[in-house]
Design a protein around this motif. Structure first.
Motif, PDB file in Angstrom:
ATOM      1  N   TRP A 133       0.821  -1.208   0.000  1.00  0.00           N
ATOM      2  CA  TRP A 133       0.000   0.000   0.000  1.00  0.00           C
ATOM      3  C   TRP A 133       0.854   1.257   0.000  1.00  0.00           C
ATOM      4  N   LEU A 134       1.945   1.230   0.719  1.00  0.00           N
ATOM      5  CA  LEU A 134       2.824   2.394   0.737  1.00  0.00           C
ATOM      6  C   LEU A 134       3.485   2.613  -0.618  1.00  0.00           C
ATOM      7  N   ASP A 135       3.867   1.541  -1.274  1.00  0.00           N
ATOM      8  CA  ASP A 135       4.526   1.648  -2.582  1.00  0.00           C
ATOM      9  C   ASP A 135       3.565   2.039  -3.693  1.00  0.00           C
ATOM     10  N   LEU A 146       9.628  -3.974  12.162  1.00  0.00           N
ATOM     11  CA  LEU A 146       9.005  -2.649  12.210  1.00  0.00           C
ATOM     12  C   LEU A 146      10.048  -1.554  11.986  1.00  0.00           C
ATOM     13  N   ARG A 147      11.216  -1.718  12.592  1.00  0.00           N
ATOM     14  CA  ARG A 147      12.291  -0.737  12.437  1.00  0.00           C
ATOM     15  C   ARG A 147      12.724  -0.617  10.978  1.00  0.00           C
ATOM     16  N   GLU A 148      12.893  -1.752  10.318  1.00  0.00           N
ATOM     17  CA  GLU A 148      13.300  -1.730   8.909  1.00  0.00           C
ATOM     18  C   GLU A 148      12.244  -1.057   8.030  1.00  0.00           C
ATOM     19  N   LEU A 149      10.979  -1.373   8.281  1.00  0.00           N
ATOM     20  CA  LEU A 149       9.900  -0.748   7.510  1.00  0.00           C
ATOM     21  C   LEU A 149       9.873   0.757   7.770  1.00  0.00           C
ATOM     22  N   LYS A 150       9.997   1.146   9.020  1.00  0.00           N
ATOM     23  CA  LYS A 150      10.002   2.571   9.386  1.00  0.00           C
ATOM     24  C   LYS A 150      11.145   3.306   8.687  1.00  0.00           C
ATOM     25  N   GLU A 151      12.330   2.746   8.742  1.00  0.00           N
ATOM     26  CA  GLU A 151      13.486   3.393   8.117  1.00  0.00           C
ATOM     27  C   GLU A 151      13.331   3.521   6.609  1.00  0.00           C
ATOM     28  N   SER A 152      12.654   2.571   6.000  1.00  0.00           N
ATOM     29  CA  SER A 152      12.468   2.641   4.545  1.00  0.00           C
ATOM     30  C   SER A 152      11.426   3.679   4.144  1.00  0.00           C
ATOM     31  N   GLN A 153      10.617   4.147   5.082  1.00  0.00           N
ATOM     32  CA  GLN A 153       9.524   5.064   4.746  1.00  0.00           C
ATOM     33  C   GLN A 153       9.646   6.455   5.361  1.00  0.00           C
ATOM     34  N   GLU A 154      10.646   6.682   6.195  1.00  0.00           N
ATOM     35  CA  GLU A 154      10.728   7.946   6.935  1.00  0.00           C
ATOM     36  C   GLU A 154      10.680   9.176   6.052  1.00  0.00           C
ATOM     37  N   SER A 155      11.385   9.173   4.953  1.00  0.00           N
ATOM     38  CA  SER A 155      11.432  10.378   4.121  1.00  0.00           C
ATOM     39  C   SER A 155      10.230  10.489   3.196  1.00  0.00           C
ATOM     40  N   THR A 156       9.629   9.371   2.810  1.00  0.00           N
ATOM     41  CA  THR A 156       8.520   9.434   1.854  1.00  0.00           C
ATOM     42  C   THR A 156       7.136   9.443   2.507  1.00  0.00           C
ATOM     43  N   PHE A 157       7.029   8.916   3.712  1.00  0.00           N
ATOM     44  CA  PHE A 157       5.721   8.830   4.349  1.00  0.00           C
ATOM     45  C   PHE A 157       5.875   8.994   5.863  1.00  0.00           C
ATOM     46  N   PRO A 158       6.089  10.236   6.323  1.00  0.00           N
ATOM     47  CA  PRO A 158       6.339  10.477   7.751  1.00  0.00           C
ATOM     48  C   PRO A 158       5.213   9.975   8.662  1.00  0.00           C
ATOM     49  N   GLU A 159       3.974  10.007   8.186  1.00  0.00           N
ATOM     50  CA  GLU A 159       2.851   9.575   9.016  1.00  0.00           C
ATOM     51  C   GLU A 159       2.977   8.100   9.414  1.00  0.00           C
ATOM     52  N   ILE A 160       3.414   7.253   8.492  1.00  0.00           N
ATOM     53  CA  ILE A 160       3.574   5.832   8.834  1.00  0.00           C
ATOM     54  C   ILE A 160       4.759   5.658   9.779  1.00  0.00           C
ATOM     55  N   VAL A 163       5.648   7.628  12.206  1.00  0.00           N
ATOM     56  CA  VAL A 163       5.169   7.928  13.558  1.00  0.00           C
ATOM     57  C   VAL A 163       4.409   6.731  14.126  1.00  0.00           C
ATOM     58  N   LEU A 164       3.540   6.144  13.323  1.00  0.00           N
ATOM     59  CA  LEU A 164       2.776   4.983  13.774  1.00  0.00           C
ATOM     60  C   LEU A 164       3.690   3.788  14.047  1.00  0.00           C
ATOM     61  N   LEU A 165       4.637   3.535  13.162  1.00  0.00           N
ATOM     62  CA  LEU A 165       5.560   2.415  13.360  1.00  0.00           C
ATOM     63  C   LEU A 165       6.426   2.624  14.590  1.00  0.00           C
ATOM     64  N   GLN A 166       6.799   3.861  14.870  1.00  0.00           N
ATOM     65  CA  GLN A 166       7.556   4.155  16.095  1.00  0.00           C
ATOM     66  C   GLN A 166       6.724   3.793  17.324  1.00  0.00           C
ATOM     67  N   LYS A 167       5.462   4.124  17.293  1.00  0.00           N
ATOM     68  CA  LYS A 167       4.558   3.775  18.400  1.00  0.00           C
ATOM     69  C   LYS A 167       4.483   2.256  18.575  1.00  0.00           C
ATOM     70  N   TYR A 168       4.341   1.535  17.468  1.00  0.00           N
ATOM     71  CA  TYR A 168       4.313   0.068  17.533  1.00  0.00           C
ATOM     72  C   TYR A 168       5.629  -0.476  18.085  1.00  0.00           C
ATOM     73  N   MET A 169       6.737   0.110  17.644  1.00  0.00           N
ATOM     74  CA  MET A 169       8.042  -0.347  18.127  1.00  0.00           C
ATOM     75  C   MET A 169       8.155  -0.174  19.641  1.00  0.00           C
ATOM     76  N   GLU A 170       7.659   0.945  20.144  1.00  0.00           N
ATOM     77  CA  GLU A 170       7.701   1.183  21.589  1.00  0.00           C
ATOM     78  C   GLU A 170       6.851   0.158  22.338  1.00  0.00           C
ATOM     79  N   GLN A 171       5.692  -0.178  21.792  1.00  0.00           N
ATOM     80  CA  GLN A 171       4.831  -1.172  22.424  1.00  0.00           C
ATOM     81  C   GLN A 171       5.482  -2.558  22.414  1.00  0.00           C
ATOM     82  N   VAL A 172       6.083  -2.908  21.315  1.00  0.00           N
ATOM     83  CA  VAL A 172       6.740  -4.216  21.213  1.00  0.00           C
ATOM     84  C   VAL A 172       7.944  -4.270  22.148  1.00  0.00           C
ATOM     85  N   PHE A 173       8.708  -3.186  22.208  1.00  0.00           N
ATOM     86  CA  PHE A 173       9.864  -3.141  23.101  1.00  0.00           C
ATOM     87  C   PHE A 173       9.419  -3.329  24.553  1.00  0.00           C
ATOM     88  N   GLN A 174       8.341  -2.648  24.938  1.00  0.00           N
ATOM     89  CA  GLN A 174       7.824  -2.782  26.305  1.00  0.00           C
ATOM     90  C   GLN A 174       7.340  -4.202  26.561  1.00  0.00           C
TER      91      GLN A 174
END
Length: 189
Positions: free
Chosen positions: A25-27, A146-160, A162-173
Motif C-alpha cells: 500500500w505504501l509503494d 518494524l524498524r526496517e519498515l520505518k526506516e524505509s519510509q521515513e522520508s517518503t511517508f512520515p505519518e507511517i 510515527v505509527l511504526l515508532q509507536k508500535y516499536m515502543e509497544q513491542v519493546f515494552q
C-alpha cells in the motif's frame, strides 16, 4: 494452548504477510495521482479517537466522488454511528465488536509471553480473556521488522513512521515485560 501451537508455526509467515501488505500500500498508493489514508485500527476502535478517525475516513471517501459527501451522515451524528458499530451499543446487547477487535489487535501486536521449561501457555487477563502472547525472540523479530519498515519510509511517508515508532515502543515494552516474567519464574525454580 492452541494459540501457542499456531503462533509458533505461523509467526514468521504472518509477520512477513503484514510487512508485505503494508509495503504494498505504501509503494502503490502514496503517489500524487493516488491517495492513501492511514487509519490505524486501534485508533478506530478507541473511545476518544474513534469518532474522529471515522470522520477522517468519511472525508477521505468524499474526495473520491461528490455524491459520497452528499450522502454522508451529518458530522454531529458520527459519534453515535461510531458507538453503534464499534461498541455494538444496541439496547440490551453487549459490545461484541470491541472484544473481537481488541483480540485481533492484540493478537497482532504487543502481548508478552511467559515461557517455562515445561511448555508454553497463553496468559489469561481480566474477565478470563486470553492474552495472545509472544516469545521474547518473536518480539525482537517483530521490533526489527518494524524498524526496517520505518526506516524505509521515513522520508517518503512520515505519518507511517510515527505509527511504526509507536508500535516499536509497544513491542519493546512487551519484550521487556516478557523477559521480566521469565526472570521471575526462574527465581522460583
Amino acid at each position: 494452548r492452541e494459540w501457542i501451537k499456531w503462533r509458533d508455526v505461523a509467526f514468521d509467515i504472518e509477520l512477513k504477510k503484514w510487512i508485505n501488505h503494508t509495503q504494498y500500500w505504501l509503494d502503490n498508493y502514496n503517489r500524487p495521482n493516488k491517495r492513501l489514508l492511514l487509519l490505524p485500527f486501534e485508533e478506530l476502535i478507541d473511545d476518544a479517537e474513534g469518532p474522529y478517525q471515522l470522520r477522517r475516513l468519511g472525508d477521505f471517501l468524499a474526495t473520491v466522488h461528490p455524491d459520497i459527501r452528499q450522502r454522508m451522515i451529518p458530522p454531529t451524528k458520527i459519534p453515535c454511528v461510531w458507538n453503534h458499530f464499534v461498541n455494538n451499543q444496541i439496547p440490551g446487547e453487549s459490545p461484541i465488536l470491541r472484544g473481537r477487535a481488541a483480540a485481533l489487535f492484540y493478537a497482532g501486536s504487543t502481548a508478552a509471553l511467559v515461557e517455562q521449561e515445561g511448555g508454553n501457555r497463553a496468559e489469561f487477563g481480566e474477565n478470563n480473556e486470553v492474552e495472545y502472547t509472544y516469545t521474547p525472540h518473536q518480539l525482537e523479530t517483530m521490533f526489527q521488522s518494524l524498524r526496517e519498515l520505518k526506516e524505509s519510509q521515513e522520508s517518503t511517508f512520515p505519518e507511517i513512521s510515527v505509527l511504526l515508532q509507536k508500535y516499536m515502543e509497544q513491542v519493546f515494552q512487551a519484550k521487556s515485560d516478557a523477559e521480566s516474567k521469565i526472570a521471575e519464574m526462574d527465581e522460583f525454580e
